[in-house]
Design a protein around this motif. Sequence first.
Motif, short mmCIF file in Angstrom:
data_model
loop_
_atom_site.label_atom_id
_atom_site.label_comp_id
_atom_site.label_asym_id
_atom_site.label_seq_id
_atom_site.Cartn_x
_atom_site.Cartn_y
_atom_site.Cartn_z
N HIS A 26 81.15 -35.17 -33.06
CA HIS A 26 80.31 -36.21 -33.66
C HIS A 26 81.16 -37.46 -33.87
CE1 HIS A 26 82.26 -33.87 -36.85
NE2 HIS A 26 82.37 -35.02 -37.49
N LEU A 27 80.53 -38.60 -33.90
CA LEU A 27 81.29 -39.85 -34.10
C LEU A 27 80.67 -40.75 -35.17
CD1 LEU A 27 82.25 -40.78 -30.43
CD2 LEU A 27 83.82 -40.29 -32.30
N CYS A 28 79.35 -40.88 -35.19
CA CYS A 28 78.77 -41.83 -36.15
C CYS A 28 78.39 -41.16 -37.46
CB CYS A 28 77.57 -42.54 -35.54
SG CYS A 28 76.14 -41.49 -35.29
N HIS A 29 78.62 -39.86 -37.57
CA HIS A 29 78.33 -39.16 -38.82
C HIS A 29 79.47 -39.36 -39.81
CE1 HIS A 29 77.64 -35.86 -41.65
NE2 HIS A 29 78.90 -35.49 -41.41
N GLY A 63 72.13 -41.45 -36.31
CA GLY A 63 71.97 -40.94 -34.95
C GLY A 63 72.33 -41.95 -33.88
N MET A 64 73.35 -42.76 -34.15
CA MET A 64 73.71 -43.86 -33.23
C MET A 64 74.40 -43.37 -31.96
SD MET A 64 72.85 -46.84 -34.36
CE MET A 64 73.91 -48.02 -33.58
N CYS A 65 75.34 -42.44 -32.10
CA CYS A 65 76.22 -42.16 -30.95
C CYS A 65 75.68 -41.09 -30.01
CB CYS A 65 77.61 -41.76 -31.45
SG CYS A 65 77.67 -40.12 -32.19
N ARG A 66 74.86 -40.21 -30.52
CA ARG A 66 74.25 -39.13 -29.71
C ARG A 66 75.26 -38.09 -29.23
NH1 ARG A 66 69.63 -40.69 -31.94
NH2 ARG A 66 67.89 -39.95 -30.69
N VAL A 67 76.47 -38.13 -29.76
CA VAL A 67 77.49 -37.16 -29.34
C VAL A 67 77.19 -35.77 -29.92
CG1 VAL A 67 79.95 -36.58 -29.56
CG2 VAL A 67 79.27 -38.89 -28.97
N CYS A 68 76.48 -35.74 -31.04
CA CYS A 68 76.30 -34.47 -31.76
C CYS A 68 75.08 -33.69 -31.28
CB CYS A 68 76.17 -34.75 -33.26
SG CYS A 68 74.63 -35.56 -33.69
N PRO A 102 69.77 -34.90 -31.83
CA PRO A 102 71.00 -35.20 -32.57
C PRO A 102 71.06 -34.34 -33.84
CG PRO A 102 69.41 -36.98 -32.84
CD PRO A 102 68.79 -36.01 -31.91
N CYS A 133 72.89 -34.46 -36.39
CA CYS A 133 73.12 -35.15 -37.67
C CYS A 133 71.82 -35.69 -38.26
CB CYS A 133 74.14 -36.28 -37.49
SG CYS A 133 73.53 -37.64 -36.49
FE1 FES Z 1 76.35 -39.72 -33.90
FE2 FES Z 1 74.96 -37.59 -34.64
S1 FES Z 1 77.04 -38.02 -35.04
S2 FES Z 1 74.30 -39.20 -33.41
#
Ligand code: FES
Length: 346
Positions: free
Chosen positions: A34-37, A45-50, A60, A62
């Motif tokens: 995760h990155l934006c959490h 839910g900005m980065c969509r990595v999670c 997502p 998060c």
């Molecule tokens: Fe970035 Fe969930 S941590 S969308």
Amino acid sequence: MAQVKLRVDDRELAVPAGTTVLEAALGNGIYVPHLCHHPDLKPTGMCRVCIVDIGGSLVPSCRTLVTEGMIVKTGGAMVEKVRRLVVELLIVNDHQDCLSCGKNASCQLQEVTRYVGADQQRVQRFKAQEHRPVDDSHPFIRRDANKCIMCGICVRTCDEVTCIEAIDYAFRGYAQRISTLGDKPLQESKCTACGECVVRCPVGALLPRQGTPPSYSVKTVCTYCGCGCGIHLGLRDGKIVGVTGDRDSVVNKGELCVKGRYGFSFVNHPDRLTTPLIKRNGQFEPASWDEALHLVASKFQEVQARHGPDSLGGLSSARVTNEDNYLFQKLLRSLGSNSIDHCARL
Ligand code: FES
């Protein structure tokens, strides 16, 4: 609070209702990149990595609350393919000069990329060529838009944690970046330099200008005002090189102001007085503590003898402990004076 049961990969979990899937996984030792959490901030839910797989849909984690009987897959071909693509799209805009970056080895993007993997050839093919100017205007904070992944953690911190709102998203499309009002340098914005965004930035886009890494830390209390914020002093060779807030402190829960976080250079400053000075023949001369205290005591006695005990008064400080303040009023009262005040009232 009601418990919700769910399955994450091969684990049965029970977590309180209202927990997100990401929190449920991380809280039970299941890593989901995760990155934006950030635990202090509302999820966006900005980065969509999670992303995870729930019932065949990629969502997502998060931003998804747990529900009874939910079955979550944190891996699998589809999840891994999409996650890798998301990370590659973040990296193509990143400078990737990791060795010269102050965040090297503590960068969350490095950690996520290591876990997810990335096709370096594809990344190089789409690599952004534009170099954005680095904002070096601020005495404490260095802003490098070339390393920003647009996770928005800094924007949300400035809004939700400090309520200053000095920065926000600006411009559109490829030109989008985090900026101040009127795109001014940080130093000319309404930033109060608390550094809360810097400590939460997952990459090297926001870094303290003073970047010497500490070799050990000491837990203590900030002495700038009477709040008593908990801090960790980062030390190297016996000198303070950085300060971080103590998240376990009930007073500040890890948050700090500009003075507490960056105002530590006075401690080892060469101009700092390290011995009492006594004025002799119009000149200040270094003296021992015994000499200085005897002089003060004799002056107190002189004033008392000439004008009475009420002629003495004491002004105490918010920068000392309650115990010290108690002793100070005790001293003044033992000298026969009730004239005691405290700088926090000024
Ligand atoms: Fe970035 Fe969930 S941590 S969308």
